[in-house]
Design an enzyme around this catalytic site. Structure first.
Site, PDB file in Angstrom:
ATOM      1  N   SER A 105       0.825  -0.972  -0.274  1.00  0.00           N
ATOM      2  CA  SER A 105      -0.317  -0.063   0.010  1.00  0.00           C
ATOM      3  C   SER A 105       1.111   1.096   0.515  1.00  0.00           C
ATOM      4  O   SER A 105       2.019   1.103   0.375  1.00  0.00           O
ATOM      5  CB  SER A 105      -0.749   0.194   1.157  1.00  0.00           C
ATOM      6  OG  SER A 105      -0.925   1.533   1.240  1.00  0.00           O
ATOM      7  N   LYS A 137       2.327  -3.797   6.175  1.00  0.00           N
ATOM      8  CA  LYS A 137       2.585  -4.105   5.138  1.00  0.00           C
ATOM      9  C   LYS A 137       4.054  -3.953   5.075  1.00  0.00           C
ATOM     10  O   LYS A 137       4.561  -4.376   4.047  1.00  0.00           O
ATOM     11  CB  LYS A 137       1.134  -2.945   4.644  1.00  0.00           C
ATOM     12  CG  LYS A 137      -0.142  -2.681   3.915  1.00  0.00           C
ATOM     13  CD  LYS A 137       0.013  -3.994   3.115  1.00  0.00           C
ATOM     14  CE  LYS A 137      -1.606  -4.716   3.431  1.00  0.00           C
ATOM     15  NZ  LYS A 137      -1.298  -5.889   2.392  1.00  0.00           N
ATOM     16  N   TYR A 165      -2.115  -1.246  10.942  1.00  0.00           N
ATOM     17  CA  TYR A 165      -1.906  -2.142   9.316  1.00  0.00           C
ATOM     18  C   TYR A 165      -0.762  -1.879   8.878  1.00  0.00           C
ATOM     19  O   TYR A 165      -0.526  -2.486   8.155  1.00  0.00           O
ATOM     20  CB  TYR A 165      -3.351  -0.851   8.858  1.00  0.00           C
ATOM     21  CG  TYR A 165      -3.413  -1.621   7.609  1.00  0.00           C
ATOM     22  CD1 TYR A 165      -3.638  -2.339   6.762  1.00  0.00           C
ATOM     23  CD2 TYR A 165      -3.661  -0.535   6.597  1.00  0.00           C
ATOM     24  CE1 TYR A 165      -4.224  -2.755   5.673  1.00  0.00           C
ATOM     25  CE2 TYR A 165      -3.512  -0.898   5.150  1.00  0.00           C
ATOM     26  CZ  TYR A 165      -3.465  -1.598   4.552  1.00  0.00           C
ATOM     27  OH  TYR A 165      -3.946  -1.595   3.626  1.00  0.00           O
TER      28      TYR A 165
END
Ligand code: NAD
Ligand code: UD1
Length: 333
Positions: free
Chosen positions: A124, A152, A148
């Site tokens: 992302s 990643k 989050y």
């Protein structure tokens, strides 16, 4: 021989599965259905005109992941499966780290044991943190501001280390900007649980009369109209990027990161206006405080993907707005 698509019944995974099948690829889809529905399998089959095997399997259940590899000859993996809500990841960091990191470690270990060494990973733009300049290039410094995003970045590093330990691996890290839109049929799209956090689903809920108005989070950013600027990309363009990434993984070994964005930034108010024009619906909005953690501007330099993958986004903002609404109006209850 098949491509394993983890998270293949989710929003981006389902659109990608359709494009893979349409191209004639054999796929096996694995998903624990924690954020998607089994009915998606029928939609994928209908929209692609092709069949595939589905396993309701959790990546945390390693023996079951091993079974999938035993029962199928998996040559490549496209790894979408993961939890993705930024706010929730701050409330439940342990669940997020466990699901996303342990799930990936299980997957990669089973791949290794089965001699499968090609992986395309859903990363992302969040790994760029708050970039000093835009457009963002792949070699910009990486940092994260929430669990989050940290999952990643950690997974990017894990996969890089896996390659360093065994140079036969191909690792393609796809850094998505802001995926919106839906399949042109209006049959599948994004279906968030509860009140949406992201801009386009929220606008759709306002358009459908499910929510009274949009809260625009701040109009005092250093942007052309003061509202936040992002790089919105049609989910089908994003899906097609995965086909090019698989082609690349088949050709090279190594680790490569690619930005999947359009290269154009739109503000919140640009999106509101574009949605209104494309669908002839008025969107009521109010300006409120900034959302904590938001950055002013984020958009990609997609040149590397164009030059090395032969990919670029072709669907414009009008199409994104039309397709989003077509799906929502048909499916919202
Ligand atoms: P999604 O939630 O619609 O799809 C993810 C799928 O993974 C779901 O179907 C869910 O049931 C499944 N899943 C989750 N944990 C699993 C596990 N342990 N085992 C098996 N299946 C599991 O999300 P999406 O929008 O399609 O995103 C796909 C990937 O792309 C995610 O990794 C996400 O973090 C990443 N990504 C998404 C966006 C975005 O805005 N949608 C942006 C950047 C990156
Ligand atoms: C979010 C995630 C990011 C993820 C990205 C992918 C957060 C904080 N970040 O980014 O990690 O990679 O999605 O799509 O969730 N906005 C409003 N009102 C709303 C909702 C949003 O004004 O009700 C504004 C935001 O302030 C932002 C823009 O709309 O300027 C886009 O927001 P959103 O769709 O949530 O995406 P991001 O915050 O860019």
């Amino acid at each position: 021989m098949a491509i394993l698509v983890t998270g293949g019944t989710g929003y981006i995974g389902s659109h990608t599965s359709i494009e893979l099948l349409k191209r004639g690829e054999r796929i096996v889809v694995l998903d624990n259905l924690s954020n998607s529905k089994i009915e998606m399998c029928d939609s994928i089959k209908k929209l692609s005109g092709k069949d595939f095997k589905f396993y309701q399997v959790d990546l945390l259940d390693k023996p079951e992941v091993e079974r999938v590899f035993k029962e199928n000859k998996i040559e490549e993996v496209i790894h979408f499966a993961g939890l993705k809500a930024v706010g929730e990841s701050c409330e439940k960091p342990i669940e997020y780290y466990h699901n996303n990191i342990t799930g990936t470690l299980n997957l990669v270990d089973v791949m290794r044991k089965n001699g499968c060494k090609k992986i395309v990973f859903s990363s992302s733009a969040t790994v760029y943190g708050d970039p000093k300049t835009v457009p963002i290039k792949e070699d910009f410094p990486l940092s994260t501001t929430n669990p989050y995003g940290s999952t990643k970045l950690m997974i990017e590093r894990i996969l890089t280390d896996v390659y360093k330990s065994d140079n036969e691996w191909s690792v393609i890290l796809l850094r998505y900007f802001n995926p919106i839109g839906a399949h042109e049929s209006g049959e599948i799209g994004e279906n968030p649980n509860g009140i949406p956090n992201n801009l386009m689903p929220y606008i759709n809920y306002v358009a459908a009369g499910k929510l009274d108005h949009l809260n625009v989070f701040g109009n005092d950013y250093d942007t052309h109209d003061g509202t936040g600027v992002r790089d919105y990309i049609h989910v089908v363009d994003l899906a097609l990027g995965h086909l090019k990434a698989i082609d690349k993984a088949r050709k090279i070994t190594g680790v490569e990161a690619y930005n999947l964005g359009t290269g154009t930034g739109y503000s919140v108010l640009d999106i509101v206006k574009a949605f209104e024009k494309a669908n002839d619906i008025k969107i009521k909005y109010e300006i409120t405080n900034r959302r904590p953690g938001d950055i002013a501007v984020c958009f990609a330099d997609p040149t590397k993907a164009k030059e090395e993958l032969g990919w670029e986004a072709t669907r414009d903002l009008e199409q994104m707005c039309k397709d989003s609404w077509k799906y929502t109006k048909n499916n919202i209850k």
